[in-house]
Design a protein around this motif. Structure first.
Motif, short mmCIF file in Angstrom:
data_model
loop_
_atom_site.label_atom_id
_atom_site.label_comp_id
_atom_site.label_asym_id
_atom_site.label_seq_id
_atom_site.Cartn_x
_atom_site.Cartn_y
_atom_site.Cartn_z
N GLN A 47 92.65 29.02 58.81
CA GLN A 47 93.92 28.34 58.54
C GLN A 47 95.00 29.30 58.05
O GLN A 47 96.15 29.15 58.41
N SER A 48 94.61 30.25 57.21
CA SER A 48 95.59 31.15 56.60
C SER A 48 95.90 32.32 57.53
O SER A 48 95.05 32.75 58.30
N ASP A 49 97.12 32.81 57.42
CA ASP A 49 97.46 34.05 58.09
C ASP A 49 97.33 35.18 57.07
O ASP A 49 96.97 34.95 55.93
N VAL A 50 97.59 36.40 57.51
CA VAL A 50 97.51 37.56 56.63
C VAL A 50 98.88 38.23 56.65
O VAL A 50 99.37 38.60 57.72
N ASP A 51 99.50 38.34 55.50
CA ASP A 51 100.84 38.89 55.40
C ASP A 51 100.79 40.31 54.84
O ASP A 51 100.23 40.53 53.77
N LEU A 52 101.37 41.25 55.59
CA LEU A 52 101.43 42.64 55.16
C LEU A 52 102.89 43.05 55.00
O LEU A 52 103.75 42.64 55.77
N LEU A 53 103.12 43.88 54.01
CA LEU A 53 104.46 44.40 53.74
C LEU A 53 104.34 45.91 53.62
O LEU A 53 103.55 46.42 52.83
N ALA A 54 105.11 46.64 54.43
CA ALA A 54 105.11 48.10 54.37
C ALA A 54 106.35 48.56 53.62
O ALA A 54 107.46 48.07 53.86
N LEU A 55 106.15 49.50 52.70
CA LEU A 55 107.25 50.07 51.93
C LEU A 55 107.53 51.46 52.48
O LEU A 55 106.65 52.31 52.51
N LEU A 56 108.77 51.66 52.93
CA LEU A 56 109.22 52.94 53.47
C LEU A 56 110.37 53.44 52.62
O LEU A 56 111.18 52.67 52.14
#
Length: 85
Positions: A47-56
């Motif tokens: 049910q859940s998605d996976v959220d990724l955040l990249a810091l540049l």
């Protein structure tokens, strides 16, 4: 359709993704964060998605840097099982 990934299987997959991102030595790359349900302990397999955040950091990358980033992301897509967004 394959069975949904468990929380521990998703974390294992994300560790592999993080290792590949680190080894790619992307210009300005500082960190990769997992946000949302997975680190918040309310992930639901299937049910859940996976959220990724990249810091540049730094100035805007030039075209060759964008190409390098795009190639890395495309190579990572092959590791993500079907059905996992």
């Amino acid at each position: 359709m394959p069975d949904p990934l468990s929380e521990s299987e998703v974390w294992t997959l994300l560790e592999r993704v993080a290792e590949r991102v680190q080894k790619a030595n992307l210009p300005g790359f500082k960190a990769l964060f997992v946000i949302g349900s997975l680190p918040g302990s309310y992930y639901k397999a299937g049910q859940s998605d996976v959220d990724l955040l990249a810091l540049l950091a730094g100035s805007r990358p030039d075209v060759s840097d964008y190409r390098k980033q795009a190639e890395l992301l495309e190579s990572l897509l092959g590791e993500i099982p079907k059905g996992l967004e």
